[in-house]
Design an enzyme around this catalytic site. Structure first.
Site, PDB file in Angstrom:
ATOM      1  N   THR A 163       0.826  -1.214   0.000  1.00 39.42           N
ATOM      2  CA  THR A 163       0.000   0.000   0.000  1.00 39.42           C
ATOM      3  C   THR A 163       0.860   1.265   0.000  1.00 39.42           C
ATOM      4  OG1 THR A 163      -1.502   1.278   1.405  1.00 39.42           O
ATOM      5  CG2 THR A 163      -0.132  -0.307   2.526  1.00 39.42           C
ATOM      6  N   ASP A 164       0.285   2.354  -0.482  1.00 38.45           N
ATOM      7  CA  ASP A 164       1.010   3.633  -0.435  1.00 38.45           C
ATOM      8  C   ASP A 164       1.174   4.132   0.997  1.00 38.45           C
ATOM      9  OD1 ASP A 164      -1.636   4.383   0.055  1.00 38.45           O
ATOM     10  OD2 ASP A 164      -1.739   5.907  -1.511  1.00 38.45           O
ATOM     11  N   GLU A 165       0.380   3.554   1.927  1.00 40.64           N
ATOM     12  CA  GLU A 165       0.461   4.033   3.318  1.00 40.64           C
ATOM     13  C   GLU A 165       1.818   3.760   3.955  1.00 40.64           C
ATOM     14  OE1 GLU A 165      -2.808   3.506   5.952  1.00 40.64           O
ATOM     15  OE2 GLU A 165      -4.279   3.764   4.372  1.00 40.64           O
ATOM     16  N   TYR A 225      -1.612  -0.428  11.222  1.00 37.16           N
ATOM     17  CA  TYR A 225      -1.853  -1.074   9.920  1.00 37.16           C
ATOM     18  C   TYR A 225      -0.685  -0.822   8.968  1.00 37.16           C
ATOM     19  CZ  TYR A 225      -3.351  -1.376   5.053  1.00 37.16           C
ATOM     20  OH  TYR A 225      -3.379  -1.646   3.703  1.00 37.16           O
ATOM     21  N   LYS A 266       2.171  -3.398   7.329  1.00 37.51           N
ATOM     22  CA  LYS A 266       2.386  -3.588   5.891  1.00 37.51           C
ATOM     23  C   LYS A 266       3.843  -3.284   5.526  1.00 37.51           C
ATOM     24  CE  LYS A 266      -0.340  -4.431   3.091  1.00 37.51           C
ATOM     25  NZ  LYS A 266      -0.835  -5.730   2.549  1.00 37.51           N
TER      26      LYS A 266
HETATM   27  P1  NAD Z   1     -10.275  -6.676   2.604  1.00 40.17           P
HETATM   28  O1  NAD Z   1     -10.225  -6.364   4.069  1.00 40.17           O
HETATM   29  O2  NAD Z   1     -11.495  -6.317   1.826  1.00 40.17           O
HETATM   30  O3  NAD Z   1     -10.028  -8.234   2.393  1.00 40.17           O
HETATM   31  C1  NAD Z   1      -9.053  -8.954   3.094  1.00 40.17           C
HETATM   32  C2  NAD Z   1      -9.281 -10.443   2.853  1.00 40.17           C
HETATM   33  O4  NAD Z   1      -8.228 -11.160   3.520  1.00 40.17           O
HETATM   34  C3  NAD Z   1     -10.612 -10.959   3.416  1.00 40.17           C
HETATM   35  O5  NAD Z   1     -11.246 -11.811   2.479  1.00 40.17           O
HETATM   36  C4  NAD Z   1     -10.192 -11.743   4.646  1.00 40.17           C
HETATM   37  O6  NAD Z   1     -11.051 -12.828   4.961  1.00 40.17           O
HETATM   38  C5  NAD Z   1      -8.800 -12.236   4.233  1.00 40.17           C
HETATM   39  N1  NAD Z   1      -7.944 -12.519   5.394  1.00 40.17           N
HETATM   40  C6  NAD Z   1      -7.697 -11.708   6.460  1.00 40.17           C
HETATM   41  N2  NAD Z   1      -6.890 -12.321   7.345  1.00 40.17           N
HETATM   42  C7  NAD Z   1      -6.598 -13.537   6.814  1.00 40.17           C
HETATM   43  C8  NAD Z   1      -5.805 -14.633   7.249  1.00 40.17           C
HETATM   44  N3  NAD Z   1      -5.154 -14.596   8.428  1.00 40.17           N
HETATM   45  N4  NAD Z   1      -5.722 -15.719   6.463  1.00 40.17           N
HETATM   46  C9  NAD Z   1      -6.376 -15.769   5.263  1.00 40.17           C
HETATM   47  N5  NAD Z   1      -7.164 -14.782   4.822  1.00 40.17           N
HETATM   48  C10 NAD Z   1      -7.273 -13.670   5.577  1.00 40.17           C
HETATM   49  O7  NAD Z   1      -8.984  -5.999   2.003  1.00 40.17           O
HETATM   50  P2  NAD Z   1      -8.772  -5.245   0.589  1.00 40.17           P
HETATM   51  O8  NAD Z   1      -9.196  -3.849   0.726  1.00 40.17           O
HETATM   52  O9  NAD Z   1      -9.282  -6.091  -0.492  1.00 40.17           O
HETATM   53  O10 NAD Z   1      -7.161  -5.235   0.535  1.00 40.17           O
HETATM   54  C11 NAD Z   1      -6.452  -6.336  -0.010  1.00 40.17           C
HETATM   55  C12 NAD Z   1      -4.969  -6.044   0.051  1.00 40.17           C
HETATM   56  O11 NAD Z   1      -4.677  -4.864  -0.667  1.00 40.17           O
HETATM   57  C13 NAD Z   1      -4.447  -5.811   1.466  1.00 40.17           C
HETATM   58  O12 NAD Z   1      -3.194  -6.440   1.567  1.00 40.17           O
HETATM   59  C14 NAD Z   1      -4.327  -4.298   1.575  1.00 40.17           C
HETATM   60  O13 NAD Z   1      -3.299  -3.950   2.456  1.00 40.17           O
HETATM   61  C15 NAD Z   1      -3.965  -3.939   0.142  1.00 40.17           C
HETATM   62  N6  NAD Z   1      -4.373  -2.603  -0.318  1.00 40.17           N
HETATM   63  C16 NAD Z   1      -5.669  -2.175  -0.157  1.00 40.17           C
HETATM   64  C17 NAD Z   1      -6.045  -0.939  -0.669  1.00 40.17           C
HETATM   65  C18 NAD Z   1      -7.478  -0.435  -0.545  1.00 40.17           C
HETATM   66  O14 NAD Z   1      -7.743   0.712  -0.877  1.00 40.17           O
HETATM   67  N7  NAD Z   1      -8.426  -1.233  -0.085  1.00 40.17           N
HETATM   68  C19 NAD Z   1      -5.110  -0.129  -1.339  1.00 40.17           C
HETATM   69  C20 NAD Z   1      -3.788  -0.589  -1.460  1.00 40.17           C
HETATM   70  C21 NAD Z   1      -3.443  -1.836  -0.958  1.00 40.17           C
HETATM   71  O1  DAU Z   2      -4.066   4.151   0.607  1.00 36.43           O
HETATM   72  C1  DAU Z   2      -4.336   2.789   0.590  1.00 36.43           C
HETATM   73  C2  DAU Z   2      -5.134   2.403   1.808  1.00 36.43           C
HETATM   74  O2  DAU Z   2      -6.444   2.935   1.640  1.00 36.43           O
HETATM   75  C3  DAU Z   2      -5.191   0.896   2.026  1.00 36.43           C
HETATM   76  O3  DAU Z   2      -3.895   0.427   2.312  1.00 36.43           O
HETATM   77  C4  DAU Z   2      -6.131   0.544   3.182  1.00 36.43           C
HETATM   78  O4  DAU Z   2      -6.260  -0.865   3.291  1.00 36.43           O
HETATM   79  C5  DAU Z   2      -7.484   1.145   2.893  1.00 36.43           C
HETATM   80  O5  DAU Z   2      -8.367   0.900   3.975  1.00 36.43           O
HETATM   81  C6  DAU Z   2      -7.372   2.648   2.650  1.00 36.43           C
HETATM   82  O6  DAU Z   2      -7.003   3.342   3.878  1.00 36.43           O
HETATM   83  P1  DAU Z   2      -7.668   4.743   4.308  1.00 36.43           P
HETATM   84  O7  DAU Z   2      -7.522   4.895   5.755  1.00 36.43           O
HETATM   85  O8  DAU Z   2      -7.197   5.832   3.424  1.00 36.43           O
HETATM   86  O9  DAU Z   2      -9.197   4.401   3.898  1.00 36.43           O
HETATM   87  P2  DAU Z   2     -10.600   4.670   4.631  1.00 36.43           P
HETATM   88  O10 DAU Z   2     -11.660   4.338   3.650  1.00 36.43           O
HETATM   89  O11 DAU Z   2     -10.657   4.054   5.984  1.00 36.43           O
HETATM   90  O12 DAU Z   2     -10.586   6.258   4.837  1.00 36.43           O
HETATM   91  C7  DAU Z   2     -10.423   7.144   3.748  1.00 36.43           C
HETATM   92  C8  DAU Z   2     -10.415   8.559   4.301  1.00 36.43           C
HETATM   93  O13 DAU Z   2     -11.729   8.869   4.782  1.00 36.43           O
HETATM   94  C9  DAU Z   2      -9.469   8.747   5.481  1.00 36.43           C
HETATM   95  O14 DAU Z   2      -8.897  10.041   5.410  1.00 36.43           O
HETATM   96  C10 DAU Z   2     -10.389   8.664   6.701  1.00 36.43           C
HETATM   97  C11 DAU Z   2     -11.706   9.206   6.177  1.00 36.43           C
HETATM   98  N1  DAU Z   2     -12.932   8.635   6.777  1.00 36.43           N
HETATM   99  C12 DAU Z   2     -13.066   7.284   6.780  1.00 36.43           C
HETATM  100  C13 DAU Z   2     -14.189   6.699   7.334  1.00 36.43           C
HETATM  101  C14 DAU Z   2     -14.345   5.191   7.356  1.00 36.43           C
HETATM  102  C15 DAU Z   2     -13.905   9.475   7.301  1.00 36.43           C
HETATM  103  O15 DAU Z   2     -13.798  10.705   7.272  1.00 36.43           O
HETATM  104  N2  DAU Z   2     -15.020   8.883   7.843  1.00 36.43           N
HETATM  105  C16 DAU Z   2     -15.208   7.529   7.906  1.00 36.43           C
HETATM  106  O16 DAU Z   2     -16.235   7.080   8.451  1.00 36.43           O
END
Ligand code: NAD
Ligand code: DAU
Length: 339
Positions: free
Chosen positions: A125-127, A153, A157
């Site tokens: 992730t970019d985080e 988190y 990562k």
């Molecule tokens: P998500 O939370 O929607 O899904 C995570 C999945 O992993 C779920 O199906 C869960 O059951 C499974 N899981 C969790 N713990 C596990 C374990 N111990 N063993 C096996 N399976 C397990 O997550 P997402 O948003 O789809 O993110 C997927 C990946 O992409 C993550 O690694 C996250 O860090 C990365 N990522 C997410 C974003 C975003 O914006 N959502 C952006 C950049 C990177």
């Molecule tokens: O940048 C990549 C990341 O993006 C991934 O690695 C993470 O898995 C993914 O969850 C996401 O992280 P963020 O923290 O950026 O996403 P989130 O949707 O939780 O929040 C987006 C922004 O919105 C953040 O600045 C917090 C704000 N927010 C979020 C929620 C859930 C609110 O203001 N209110 C809310 O209720």
């Protein structure tokens, strides 16, 4: 070729499985997922019966079970999505993030070493780069930006990323890492900003905006992320890191107002609540490397992607209403009740 996809019952993993089965019907996909609160088998119902797809419910931290699966399937590639992914939950309970995101990654890579692998891909992730100031739009995250994490988190990562590079250097594991910005699209769990705001809007519930809503995220349609990963695992260079993002920075409050407008709801639903602890101000990816080396460019612009996403949540109410009617209610009360 057999591709082991971890976390395929979650948001991005499921979208990746759909994309791969469509784009590479000759490949076999094995999905390994623990089905935590964030995983949902019904998401995969369209592919469960396909002859070249197998679902295995298992924890990536369970070493014997992971080795057994490698023994059975001898995967050629691993694409590792499985993780605890929600920043707010990591602030409440860091332990499971360290366990799954770091230890689970180590178990998978140990299995790759033991049984051999053509490519191990870490979905990061970019985080991991921390955040950028709002008043320096010229600054972007490149692959050389130092790791500088803010939340449990992102620290978990970053820990996993360091381990991946260590397994590459020390054991010669053929790895790649991608670091993507915020994704949006179908099947995103409604704890995350966009689906949470859509669900609350449709129920005429308050929209909880953290702080002043000025924090900026760099949004990418999930299918564009999947396309980038597909390119990296097939054409990317071993040992390399690729940033993925579409130059689409937006402040949270603007996203929330856009959703309200699209759904014809009043801005009076917006409620400013206590800020997230350690809240990162701005993320912004420089995707020049993946464009230059692999020819990747985003294809879905935000104006189109957000409309498609809102329509998907309107057309698939059963999927998310089932989720928010269960344990999610307790989560919501605890996270937002006294905020
Ligand atoms: P998500 O939370 O929607 O899904 C995570 C999945 O992993 C779920 O199906 C869960 O059951 C499974 N899981 C969790 N713990 C596990 C374990 N111990 N063993 C096996 N399976 C397990 O997550 P997402 O948003 O789809 O993110 C997927 C990946 O992409 C993550 O690694 C996250 O860090 C990365 N990522 C997410 C974003 C975003 O914006 N959502 C952006 C950049 C990177
Ligand atoms: O940048 C990549 C990341 O993006 C991934 O690695 C993470 O898995 C993914 O969850 C996401 O992280 P963020 O923290 O950026 O996403 P989130 O949707 O939780 O929040 C987006 C922004 O919105 C953040 O600045 C917090 C704000 N927010 C979020 C929620 C859930 C609110 O203001 N209110 C809310 O209720």
């Amino acid at each position: 070729m057999t591709v082991l996809v971890t976390g395929g019952a979650g948001f991005i993993g499921s979208n990746f499985i759909f994309y791969e089965l469509e784009k590479h019907p000759e490949d076999r996909i094995v999905c390994l997922d623990k089905l935590t609160y964030a995983g949902n088998l019904s998401t995969l119902k369209a592919v469960l019966e396909k002859p070249n797809f197998r679902f295995v419910k298992e924890d990536i931290c369970h070493r014997e079970a992971v080795y057994q699966l490698f023994e059975e399937e001898k995967p050629d590639m691993v694409v590792h999505f499985a993780a605890e992914s929600h920043v707010d939950r990591s602030i409440e309970n860091p332990g499971v993030f360290l366990e799954t995101n770091i230890m689970g990654t180590a178990v998978l890579m140990d299995a790759c070493r033991k049984y051999g692998i053509k490519r191990y891909h870490q979905v990061s992730t970019d985080e991991v780069y921390g955040d950028l100031p709002l008043d320096r739009p010229d600054l972007l995250f490149t692959e050389e930006t130092p790791l500088h994490t803010s939340s449990p988190y992102s620290s978990s990562k970053a820990g996993a990323d360091l381990l991946v590079m260590a397994y590459h250097r020390t054991f010669g594991l053929p790895v790649t890492i991608s670091r993507c910005s915020n994704n949006y699209g179908p099947y995103q769990f409604p704890e995350k900003l966009i689906p949470l705001m859509i669900a609350n809007c449709l129920a005429d519930k308050p929209l909880p905006v953290y702080g002043e809503g000025k924090n900026v995220r760099d949004w990418l349609y999930v299918e564009d992320h999947c396309k980038a990963i597909d390119l990296i695992i097939r054409k990317g260079k071993e040992g390399e890191i690729y940033n993925i993002g579409g130059h689409n920075e937006m402040a949270n409050i603007d996203i929330v107002k856009l959703i309200l407008k699209e759904l014809g709801k009043p801005e009076s639903l917006i409620t400013y609540v206590t800020d997230r602890k350690g809240h990162d101000m701005r993320y912004a990816i420089d995707p020049a490397k993946i464009h230059r080396e692999l020819g990747w460019l985003p294809e879905t612009m935000f104006a189109e992607g957000i409309k498609k996403t809102i329509q998907w949540y309107l057309d698939n109410k059963e999927w998310w209403e089932t989720i928010i009617s269960g344990e999610y209610q307790n989560y919501y009360r605890e996270m937002y009740g006294n905020r």
